[in-house]
Structures are given as C-alpha cells and as structure tokens.
Design an enzyme around this catalytic site. Structure first.
Site, short mmCIF file in Angstrom:
data_model
loop_
_atom_site.label_atom_id
_atom_site.label_comp_id
_atom_site.label_asym_id
_atom_site.label_seq_id
_atom_site.Cartn_x
_atom_site.Cartn_y
_atom_site.Cartn_z
N PHE A 118 0.86 -1.06 0.08
CA PHE A 118 0.04 -0.12 0.02
C PHE A 118 0.99 1.27 -0.11
O PHE A 118 1.92 1.30 0.91
CB PHE A 118 -0.72 0.07 1.25
CG PHE A 118 -1.69 1.33 1.55
CD1 PHE A 118 -3.10 1.25 1.30
CD2 PHE A 118 -1.02 2.35 1.63
CE1 PHE A 118 -3.81 2.41 1.28
CE2 PHE A 118 -1.99 3.70 1.83
CZ PHE A 118 -3.04 3.58 1.56
N GLU A 119 0.91 2.29 -1.00
CA GLU A 119 1.24 3.46 -0.79
C GLU A 119 0.58 4.31 -1.61
O GLU A 119 0.03 3.99 -2.95
CB GLU A 119 2.80 3.31 -1.42
CG GLU A 119 3.19 2.76 -2.73
CD GLU A 119 4.86 2.52 -3.01
OE1 GLU A 119 5.65 3.08 -2.15
OE2 GLU A 119 4.93 2.54 -4.16
N ILE A 120 0.52 5.55 -1.25
CA ILE A 120 0.01 6.56 -2.20
C ILE A 120 1.01 7.65 -2.17
O ILE A 120 1.50 8.20 -1.45
CB ILE A 120 -1.43 7.22 -1.40
CG1 ILE A 120 -2.25 6.16 -1.32
CG2 ILE A 120 -1.85 8.23 -2.59
CD1 ILE A 120 -3.61 6.69 -0.68
#
Ligand SMILES: *[C@@H]1O[C@H](CO)[C@@H](O)[C@H](O)[C@H]1NC(C)=O
Length: 400
Positions: free
Chosen positions: A302-304
């Site tokens: 998960f990464e934005i």
C-alpha cells in the site's frame, strides 16, 4: 532476555505469516455471474419468466419482460438514494490513478479487492485504474476486471527492458546466490520473478507510458482488503497538504534480503549530499545517526505517492546507484526498503503521511483504525491492528 525471545517469536510469526499468506491464498468461489457481482444486481431481477401475475416485488423494481402492457411505474415510496453510483456532481479530483502490477492468475483476488475499493471510495470519485503485467492480459481477464467499475481502466504491457537483467549482472552468480538464499529460508530467496518485480516497482513503474500522465498513484495489490468507508479523497489530501508519500503500515524488513543495502545507501549519502533533505527522518530508520539501518520500512504494497518524487533527479540517482550495485539480483532488495529509505532521506518529514483512516489488510497484517469514531466506519477488528505490536515501526515514525 524474555523480551528478546518474545520479539524473536513475534518476528518468526511475522515471517511465517508472510509466507503462509502467499501460499494459502484463499480460493474464491463465485456465486452468480460476473456481471451480477460487478453491477450489484439484485437476485430478483433474474427471475423474470416464472413470476406470478401479481407482482411480489416492490413496485419500484422493473417489471419482468414477460408481463403484458406494463403500467407506468408508481412514484417511489422512499426518497431516491444519493446519486453515488453515477457521474453527476463528482467532487474535484487529483490527476491520479490506482496502479496495479499483477498476473492473469490474480483475476479473482483483484476483483474482490476492486469491489471493496469501489464501494468504500471510488464509486463516488471514478479514479482510473492502470493494470500492468510482464505478459499480455487475457481477454477474459480484461472483461472481468472492466466489469468491476465504471471508471476508466487501462491494461499495459511492461517493456522487456524494464523486466530483464541489466548487462552488468553476472547471471551465473545471481543464480548461485538465489540457491544460497533459498537454503537460508529467505522469503522468496529462490525467486527470479520476485526480484524483477521488486526492481520494477523500485525504478520503473512510475515511468510506464500509461502511468506517465499521472501525478499521483495509489498502489494496490490483488487480494488486499479495504475495510473503512472513506468520506474523504486520499489523493486530494496528498495534493492539498503537499504530501509526497502516504502509508498505512510500517514494519521491519527481513534482514537476510538486504545484507549490503545500507552500505550502498551510505555511499549515496556521501556522493549526493545535495539530495538529502534538511528535515529528513533518518532518525526513523537508524538508531545511530545513519551508521546502521534498523530495517524499518513502509509496507509498500500500500502506498499513495506523488510520482514526481519518484521521477525526481534525487530519486533516480538513488535508484541508479542501487541498480548498478546489483543488489536487486545478487541479494533480494525489496521496493519497500528502497522507497522507504528514499522517502526518509530525501523528503521533509512533514511530506510523509500516515493514512490512519484507511483500514487495510495484506496477508496477515492489518491496519485497523482504533478510534471510536473511525470504528463506526470500519469493518475490522481493532484486536487485529498491527500498529502497536512490538515490531511495528509506526510508533517510532510518529515520534520522529
Ligand atoms: C560470473 O560468476 C561466476 C560464478 O561466481 C564466475 O565463475 C564467472 O567467472 C563470472 N563471470 C564473469 C564474466 O565475471
């Protein structure tokens, strides 16, 4: 001593869990057709031909095609629900997309994940999806993915030069090292494709022609779950607050995958002091002012991210130095420590954001927001929350 052995057993559980989560991916049995699942159609609409002449369904539902001379529908008994599913009144959007690297065999895990992403967030926003693969997606894959969303969906092929050995790598040596790492039970120690994947996520995904046009990406993996209703737009939070990197889970990396990573990072810091931020968070990833790495990283499945950070000269210089060192193949450097160390050194601490409101699970680790207000919006058990377990790196990050 007791504390150490507890830590060790927790770490062992962590490692076993990671392996198990890959080996024991649940088999997903579908009921109903893909289209029904995709559009959320109700069971009743499939019963047309057998309906009795007196309709049993509420009058607002469409009449079966076999009914003669349908009367005009009466006014609805309940006020119309807000137009969530449609494109009217969309809030302002960032120039952003979900970007997913996956294989054809990940179809069903991906559809489950998309259903959650759509229902908790994206049906109100319509952010596009970009799916990338190192082999072509099948038509079956594409139709069944497309059916999960009304947002734009693109399917891309990874160019061979981004998914192959650089000329500088001695492949005989790399193969010997894989055998040796397998013998030491390093997770994915023997996998060649896992290494190509980690290198691709580290240095190339943000340069793919389908990703090029976007300023932000939200990285998603097949099979992950999103448990909270999001009444805000994480991309717009990134944009308005000028965040460059967003995460939900921070854990230590397996030391055996990165024996020489940190010495190369130190070399980079010496060669390129101009790329090191004055308000960096080195303290988060090192207990001794940069002498050694404490293995903390953001769990980058998960990464934005503001992709202009990955495209910056600072990050590209960093990736190039690591790539030339060969550790993606001779060792098994993951994109998680690479992204995380880069963010910690080259960004201002304030440009890194913990998305507490996003309930997220990958394998056996979950971020489940604990506050009473967020619990009302999240379908997750706070007992499963990994934030404050002894090996979590979140507390140290928040204190930095
Ligand atoms: C590649 O590695 C193998 C195994 O260590 C070694 O025998 C060989 O000489 C290397 N080849 C080159 C071109 O360096």
């Amino acid at each position: 001593m007791a504390r150490t052995s507890r830590l060790c057993s927790l770490l062992a559980a962590f490692i076993l869990g990671l392996i198990a989560s890959q080996l024991l991916r649940p088999v997903f049995h579908r009921s109903g057709t893909a289209q029904e699942r995709a559009t959320g159609q109700q069971l009743g609409t499939a019963q047309g031909p057998d309906l009795p002449s007196v309709p049993l369904r509420p009058p607002s539902e469409p009449l079966a095609a076999s009914s003669p001379l349908p009367p005009p529908p009466p006014p609805p008994l309940l006020p119309a629900p807000p137009a969530l599913e449609h494109h009217h009144h969309r809030p302002e959007r960032a120039n952003a997309a979900f970007v997913i690297l996956l294989q054809n065999k990940d179809l069903h895990d991906m559809r489950k994940t998309m259903q959650m992403l759509e229902s908790t967030f994206n049906r109100r926003h319509g952010y596009p999806y970009v799916f990338l693969n190192n082999v072509p997606f099948t038509e079956h894959f594409k139709t069944h993915i497309q059916a999960m969303t009304t947002a734009p969906v693109k399917f891309g092929l990874i160019p061979r030069e981004h998914w192959s050995y650089p000329a500088s790598i001695n492949q005989t040596q790399a193969a010997l090292n894989r055998k040796e790492m397998e013998a030491r039970n390093v997770p994915y120690g023997d996998s060649e494709s896992y290494r190509h994947m980690c290198r691709y996520e580290s240095g190339f995904i943000f340069r793919h022609e389908l990703v090029q046009e976007f300023d932000y990406y939200w990285r998603v993996e097949p099979g992950v779950t999103f448990s909270c209703e999001l009444d805000f737009d994480p991309f717009m939070v990134m944009k308005t607050k000028k965040y460059k990197y967003g995460f939900t889970i921070a854990l230590p990396e397996f030391v055996g995958t990165i024996p020489t990573l940190w010495e190369n990072v130190r070399q980079f810091m010496q060669l390129h002091p101009e790329h090191i931020s004055k308000r960096n968070s080195l303290e988060w990833i090192s207990y001794d002012k940069g002498e050694t790495y404490n293995n903390c990283h953001f769990w980058s499945n998960f990464e934005i991210v503001d992709l202009n950070f990955f495209r910056s000269k600072a990050y590209i210089d960093f990736f190039s130095l690591l790539d030339e060192a060969g550790g993606f193949f001779y060792e098994r450097w993951g994109d998680a420590p690479v992204h995380s160390i880069a963010a910690a050194l080259m960004l201002d601490r304030k440009e890194i954001h913990f998305f507490n409101e996003i309930g997220y699970r990958h394998g056996m680790y979950e971020h489940c927001p604990e506050s009473p207000a967020l619990q009302l919006k999240c379908a997750c058990d706070p007992k499963d929350n990994v934030d404050w377990v002894p090996f979590s790196c979140l507390r140290r990050f928040l204190e930095t």
